[in-house]
Each structure stands twice: as C-alpha cells, then as structure tokens.
Design a protein around this motif. Structure first.
Motif, PDB file in Angstrom:
ATOM      1  N   ARG A 114     -17.901  17.386 -12.287  1.00 37.67           N
ATOM      2  CA  ARG A 114     -18.094  16.578 -13.495  1.00 37.67           C
ATOM      3  C   ARG A 114     -16.826  16.562 -14.347  1.00 37.67           C
ATOM      4  NH1 ARG A 114     -22.215  18.950 -14.987  1.00 37.67           N
ATOM      5  NH2 ARG A 114     -21.286  20.403 -16.470  1.00 37.67           N
ATOM      6  N   GLU A 115     -16.106  17.663 -14.354  1.00 41.26           N
ATOM      7  CA  GLU A 115     -14.905  17.781 -15.186  1.00 41.26           C
ATOM      8  C   GLU A 115     -13.632  17.367 -14.456  1.00 41.26           C
ATOM      9  OE1 GLU A 115     -15.130  21.869 -16.289  1.00 41.26           O
ATOM     10  OE2 GLU A 115     -17.010  21.598 -17.419  1.00 41.26           O
ATOM     11  N   GLY A 116     -13.756  16.889 -13.216  1.00 46.54           N
ATOM     12  CA  GLY A 116     -12.596  16.416 -12.476  1.00 46.54           C
ATOM     13  C   GLY A 116     -11.690  17.510 -11.968  1.00 46.54           C
ATOM     14  N   ARG A 117     -12.248  18.701 -11.734  1.00 42.41           N
ATOM     15  CA  ARG A 117     -11.442  19.825 -11.262  1.00 42.41           C
ATOM     16  C   ARG A 117     -11.530  20.034  -9.752  1.00 42.41           C
ATOM     17  NH1 ARG A 117     -13.428  24.373 -12.964  1.00 42.41           N
ATOM     18  NH2 ARG A 117     -15.265  23.639 -14.088  1.00 42.41           N
ATOM     19  N   SER A 118     -11.879  18.973  -9.039  1.00 41.15           N
ATOM     20  CA  SER A 118     -11.857  19.007  -7.574  1.00 41.15           C
ATOM     21  C   SER A 118     -11.180  17.737  -7.082  1.00 41.15           C
ATOM     22  CB  SER A 118     -13.281  19.108  -7.007  1.00 41.15           C
ATOM     23  OG  SER A 118     -14.035  17.963  -7.366  1.00 41.15           O
ATOM     24  N   GLU A 119     -10.642  17.797  -5.894  1.00 42.31           N
ATOM     25  CA  GLU A 119      -9.929  16.645  -5.337  1.00 42.31           C
ATOM     26  C   GLU A 119     -10.587  16.230  -4.024  1.00 42.31           C
ATOM     27  OE1 GLU A 119      -5.803  16.270  -3.102  1.00 42.31           O
ATOM     28  OE2 GLU A 119      -5.470  16.558  -5.267  1.00 42.31           O
ATOM     29  N   LYS A 120     -11.073  14.983  -3.989  1.00 39.96           N
ATOM     30  CA  LYS A 120     -11.699  14.433  -2.787  1.00 39.96           C
ATOM     31  C   LYS A 120     -10.882  13.243  -2.322  1.00 39.96           C
ATOM     32  CE  LYS A 120     -16.355  15.360  -4.604  1.00 39.96           C
ATOM     33  NZ  LYS A 120     -17.631  14.714  -4.987  1.00 39.96           N
ATOM     34  N   ARG A 121     -10.481  13.269  -1.057  1.00 39.36           N
ATOM     35  CA  ARG A 121      -9.704  12.156  -0.492  1.00 39.36           C
ATOM     36  C   ARG A 121     -10.385  11.639   0.771  1.00 39.36           C
ATOM     37  NH1 ARG A 121      -3.259  12.784  -1.671  1.00 39.36           N
ATOM     38  NH2 ARG A 121      -3.442  13.758  -3.737  1.00 39.36           N
ATOM     39  N   TYR A 122     -10.424  10.308   0.884  1.00 37.62           N
ATOM     40  CA  TYR A 122     -11.081   9.624   1.983  1.00 37.62           C
ATOM     41  C   TYR A 122     -10.065   8.741   2.707  1.00 37.62           C
ATOM     42  CZ  TYR A 122     -15.513  10.735  -0.393  1.00 37.62           C
ATOM     43  OH  TYR A 122     -16.561  11.366  -0.986  1.00 37.62           O
ATOM     44  N   LEU A 123     -10.319   8.504   3.994  1.00 38.03           N
ATOM     45  CA  LEU A 123      -9.544   7.541   4.760  1.00 38.03           C
ATOM     46  C   LEU A 123     -10.421   6.335   5.054  1.00 38.03           C
ATOM     47  CD1 LEU A 123      -7.680   9.858   7.298  1.00 38.03           C
ATOM     48  CD2 LEU A 123      -6.673   8.621   5.369  1.00 38.03           C
ATOM     49  N   THR A 124      -9.848   5.142   4.876  1.00 38.18           N
ATOM     50  CA  THR A 124     -10.595   3.920   5.155  1.00 38.18           C
ATOM     51  C   THR A 124      -9.659   2.854   5.700  1.00 38.18           C
ATOM     52  OG1 THR A 124     -12.171   2.307   4.252  1.00 38.18           O
ATOM     53  CG2 THR A 124     -10.333   2.934   2.831  1.00 38.18           C
ATOM     54  N   LEU A 125     -10.231   1.918   6.444  1.00 34.41           N
ATOM     55  CA  LEU A 125      -9.481   0.803   7.018  1.00 34.41           C
ATOM     56  C   LEU A 125      -9.962  -0.482   6.366  1.00 34.41           C
ATOM     57  CD1 LEU A 125      -7.382   0.352   9.440  1.00 34.41           C
ATOM     58  CD2 LEU A 125      -9.361  -0.525  10.697  1.00 34.41           C
ATOM     59  N   VAL A 126      -9.008  -1.321   5.937  1.00 33.18           N
ATOM     60  CA  VAL A 126      -9.359  -2.599   5.313  1.00 33.18           C
ATOM     61  C   VAL A 126      -8.592  -3.720   6.006  1.00 33.18           C
ATOM     62  CG1 VAL A 126      -9.850  -1.536   3.074  1.00 33.18           C
ATOM     63  CG2 VAL A 126      -7.543  -2.401   3.551  1.00 33.18           C
ATOM     64  N   PRO A 127      -9.146  -4.936   5.995  1.00 39.25           N
ATOM     65  CA  PRO A 127      -8.424  -6.062   6.576  1.00 39.25           C
ATOM     66  C   PRO A 127      -7.303  -6.523   5.644  1.00 39.25           C
ATOM     67  CG  PRO A 127     -10.485  -6.818   5.616  1.00 39.25           C
ATOM     68  CD  PRO A 127     -10.480  -5.322   5.501  1.00 39.25           C
ATOM     69  N   GLY A 128      -6.220  -7.045   6.220  1.00 34.33           N
ATOM     70  CA  GLY A 128      -5.129  -7.588   5.420  1.00 34.33           C
ATOM     71  C   GLY A 128      -4.010  -6.591   5.179  1.00 34.33           C
ATOM     72  N   ARG A 129      -3.028  -7.040   4.385  1.00 31.10           N
ATOM     73  CA  ARG A 129      -1.827  -6.233   4.124  1.00 31.10           C
ATOM     74  C   ARG A 129      -1.907  -5.657   2.717  1.00 31.10           C
ATOM     75  NH1 ARG A 129       2.703  -8.330   3.682  1.00 31.10           N
ATOM     76  NH2 ARG A 129       3.955  -6.791   4.791  1.00 31.10           N
ATOM     77  N   TRP A 130      -2.247  -4.404   2.629  1.00 29.14           N
ATOM     78  CA  TRP A 130      -2.210  -3.707   1.344  1.00 29.14           C
ATOM     79  C   TRP A 130      -0.747  -3.410   1.039  1.00 29.14           C
ATOM     80  CZ3 TRP A 130      -6.084  -2.429  -2.070  1.00 29.14           C
ATOM     81  CH2 TRP A 130      -5.730  -1.569  -3.124  1.00 29.14           C
ATOM     82  N   LEU A 131      -0.271  -3.816  -0.141  1.00 31.11           N
ATOM     83  CA  LEU A 131       1.160  -3.791  -0.407  1.00 31.11           C
ATOM     84  C   LEU A 131       1.640  -2.557  -1.161  1.00 31.11           C
ATOM     85  CD1 LEU A 131       1.727  -7.553  -1.355  1.00 31.11           C
ATOM     86  CD2 LEU A 131       2.132  -6.426   0.845  1.00 31.11           C
ATOM     87  N   ASN A 132       0.883  -2.098  -2.122  1.00 32.60           N
ATOM     88  CA  ASN A 132       1.386  -1.029  -2.998  1.00 32.60           C
ATOM     89  C   ASN A 132       1.276   0.347  -2.344  1.00 32.60           C
ATOM     90  OD1 ASN A 132       1.873  -2.907  -5.011  1.00 32.60           O
ATOM     91  ND2 ASN A 132      -0.138  -2.633  -5.950  1.00 32.60           N
ATOM     92  N   PRO A 133       2.373   1.097  -2.318  1.00 33.80           N
ATOM     93  CA  PRO A 133       2.300   2.470  -1.789  1.00 33.80           C
ATOM     94  C   PRO A 133       1.313   3.332  -2.576  1.00 33.80           C
ATOM     95  CG  PRO A 133       4.579   1.764  -2.021  1.00 33.80           C
ATOM     96  CD  PRO A 133       3.748   0.726  -2.710  1.00 33.80           C
ATOM     97  N   LEU A 134       1.220   3.087  -3.890  1.00 30.38           N
ATOM     98  CA  LEU A 134       0.304   3.836  -4.752  1.00 30.38           C
ATOM     99  C   LEU A 134      -0.277   2.882  -5.783  1.00 30.38           C
ATOM    100  CD1 LEU A 134      -0.846   6.587  -5.778  1.00 30.38           C
ATOM    101  CD2 LEU A 134       1.160   6.710  -7.273  1.00 30.38           C
ATOM    102  N   GLN A 135      -1.606   2.873  -5.913  1.00 26.21           N
ATOM    103  CA  GLN A 135      -2.251   1.980  -6.877  1.00 26.21           C
ATOM    104  C   GLN A 135      -3.486   2.646  -7.479  1.00 26.21           C
ATOM    105  OE1 GLN A 135      -2.784  -2.060  -5.577  1.00 26.21           O
ATOM    106  NE2 GLN A 135      -4.383  -2.499  -7.095  1.00 26.21           N
ATOM    107  N   HIS A 136      -3.598   2.555  -8.801  1.00 28.00           N
ATOM    108  CA  HIS A 136      -4.767   3.051  -9.509  1.00 28.00           C
ATOM    109  C   HIS A 136      -5.743   1.896  -9.731  1.00 28.00           C
ATOM    110  CE1 HIS A 136      -3.257   7.103 -10.808  1.00 28.00           C
ATOM    111  NE2 HIS A 136      -2.116   6.527 -10.470  1.00 28.00           N
ATOM    112  N   ILE A 137      -7.011   2.130  -9.433  1.00 27.17           N
ATOM    113  CA  ILE A 137      -8.058   1.142  -9.706  1.00 27.17           C
ATOM    114  C   ILE A 137      -8.973   1.736 -10.767  1.00 27.17           C
ATOM    115  CG2 ILE A 137      -9.885  -0.303  -8.741  1.00 27.17           C
ATOM    116  CD1 ILE A 137      -8.716   0.177  -5.980  1.00 27.17           C
ATOM    117  N   LYS A 138      -9.023   1.048 -11.922  1.00 25.05           N
ATOM    118  CA  LYS A 138      -9.870   1.495 -13.026  1.00 25.05           C
ATOM    119  C   LYS A 138     -10.711   0.322 -13.499  1.00 25.05           C
ATOM    120  CE  LYS A 138      -6.656   5.030 -14.769  1.00 25.05           C
ATOM    121  NZ  LYS A 138      -5.890   5.513 -15.954  1.00 25.05           N
TER     122      LYS A 138
END
Length: 319
Positions: free
Chosen positions: A165-189
């Motif tokens: 709840r407090e954001g003191r853990s880190e979860k990372r997932y791998l996923t495949l999407v169609p098309g060319r994702w351009l940004n090496p790093l992007q925040h989605i809010k």
C-alpha cells in the motif's frame, strides 16, 4: 454450499500467532463460512461476540492470547463438493517460515470463485494440510504467469499489505505488444475506473472518476511487428498494465478483454495461445526480518518459444 440449519454451540477460541492482527469481523467470517455477513455484523453489534469477556467493535484487531466467544451460529454444510485436488506441486521460488513465493502458471486462478472451483491458494492448502495459515498477499490475473506471494503468518501478511500500500515493494512484469514502442523509458499516469458490464464481468477504463495509477514502462526489445516491454507497477490497480497500454494504442498480445481480437486470432495460428503477461521480478524487504529479497521467474516455455519464433521469423526492426 447450502444452509442446512445446523447450529454450532457456543465456542471459545484462543487466538494464536497465525490469527493475531486480523480484524474480528474477518476472523468470524472465516470461521463461520456460510453465515451471511449481515448476521455476523448483527451479532457483533448486539454484543454476542466477546473478546476476553468484553464487547468489541467490528474493527477490533485480535491479539495473540485473546479469547473469543462465538455464539451459536447456523453454518453452511458442504453438499457434494469435492476437495481441491492436490495437483502438481507449484514451483517454489523462495520460502521460509513466514512466506512462500511461487511461480504461478498461466490459466490457474489465484483463488476459487467466479466459476472457478479452486485456485492456487486452495491447491496449496490441500498440499500442505499441516500449515496453520496460508493467505494470498496479492493477486495475479488468471492468464498472468509469474511470482505470487503467499503469507504463512498473520504478522507477515499485515506487513506485506502495508508495504504494498505504501509503495515499498517493486513488481516488474514482461509483456509483448504489437507495433514499435519508441521510448526507452516512459511513465504512464492516468486514473483507472472499475465497473461491471451488463453481463456482470469486471472491467476497467481510463476515467477522471477513477483512482490514480502509475506504471513505468521500459523497452526491452523490438522486432518489426512487436515490442517486448518491462512494466513496473507503482500502484496496483485491477488490470492496470492491460488498460494503461491499451489506452496508448499498444494492447497486450493475446489479451481477450482489452486486446486486438483480430490480431489475437492471428497470433493463435503463430503459436501464442494466451495473453503475454508475466510477473518476472519482485524486490522487497522481508516483512519480518527486513532482509532484502530480489526474486525472479524466467519466462515460461510457451512465451519463450514465441520469442524464439519472432527471432527466427519476424526479424529485428531494422531488417
């Protein structure tokens, strides 16, 4: 389960370490399966439930050594329901006396319900009848594979919930999407709103009415037609990765709720039979010892085989 009209006499339960920290209402709901919630709250309000001889509010958190008086209750009796089959043991990535982390296969729900008779937690309880407590610390969608934490102590479960709840853990997932994702790093809010369809199915959409949500997307690899992404969850909203990426025009390959259905049919023929989403890594401090845990689960064979297929057939983006 049906109410059979069988009443259990007054019980006095001594709270052990496994139940300490649990709210009294949740404790009663767990110990009186089949009793309507409304009745549980009625007996709490009426003072029929006592802790150490005293009335308590529904929010009271139990302490080790508390004695709980549970009045006679009419409880549900099982009717011709088979126990959860033990099945093949789940791959254990890490375990101690406080928690166990498993590598959940795709296609297996984390718990029974919504048309699923049993899931990971029921299977674990069946395989480990000696365990005093096994409770999910978080959730994964049925079609998502990867790391799942199960608490073996109430104190560990409470600490894990606080940590997430407090954001003191880190979860990372791998996923495949169609098309060319351009940004090496992007925040989605963007805020996410949960609702039910006319058929009663749970769905999520981007909406100003929704709750704040934050995903961090990193580009891992690109082919001519697809991009492999790593997504770090800063919040843990329902279907967050799926809805965030679909909102930007990059629906997850194989996603049967928010995806490109025509593409999904094509991918079935190319060998991808399910949603490409895998909980690949977890980093957090042990909830009781504070030791740093850095856990990883490799891509399962079906997803790795599709990556190998792309390497052979699709070629790199500049080919």
């Amino acid at each position: 389960m049906t109410i059979q009209g069988k009443a259990i006499a007054v019980r006095h339960v001594l709270i052990d370490e496994a139940s300490a920290g649990q709210r009294i209402d949740n404790f009663l709901l767990r110990h009186a399966k089949g009793v309507p919630k409304s009745h549980i709250y009625r007996i709490l309000r009426g003072g029929e439930v006592r802790v150490n001889g005293r009335r308590v509010q529904q929010t009271y958190r139990l302490l080790e050594g508390d004695e709980v008086r549970i009045p006679p209750l009419r409880v549900a009796q099982p009717t011709a329901s088979a126990p959860a089959p033990a099945g093949k043991p789940l791959p254990v990535v890490w375990e101690d006396d406080a928690l166990v982390v498993v590598d959940k296969p795709a296609g297996k729900a984390v718990h029974g319900g919504s048309g699923v008779s049993y899931g990971v937690i029921e299977q674990l309880r069946s395989q480990r009848p000696q365990a005093r407590m096994l409770e999910l610390a978080h959730r994964l969608d049925r079609e998502t594979s990867g790391l799942l934490i199960i608490a073996k102590k109430r104190s560990a479960l409470t600490a894990l919930h606080d940590m997430m709840r407090e954001g003191r853990s880190e979860k990372r997932y791998l996923t495949l999407v169609p098309g060319r994702w351009l940004n090496p790093l992007q925040h989605i809010k963007v805020p996410l709103f949960k609702y039910l369809t006319a058929e009663g199915e749970r769905r999520v959409r981007v909406s100003a009415e929704g709750k704040p949500s934050h995903s961090v997307v990193r580009l891992v690899r690109r082919w001519r037609r697809f991009s492999l992404l790593e997504v770090e969850l800063k919040t843990g909203r329902t279907h967050q990765i799926r809805v965030h990426l679909a909102h930007l025009g990059f629906p997850l390959c194989g996603d049967d709720k928010y995806g490109d259905f025509a593409l999904n049919r094509q991918l079935q023929g190319e060998g991808l039979k399910r949603m490409f989403l895998h909980a690949a890594s977890l980093r957090f401090a042990h909830p009781l010892t504070a030791a740093a845990l850095d856990l990883h689960a490799p891509l399962p064979d079906d997803l790795q085989q599709f990556i190998d297929y792309l390497d052979a057939e699709d070629g790199p983006e500049d080919a």
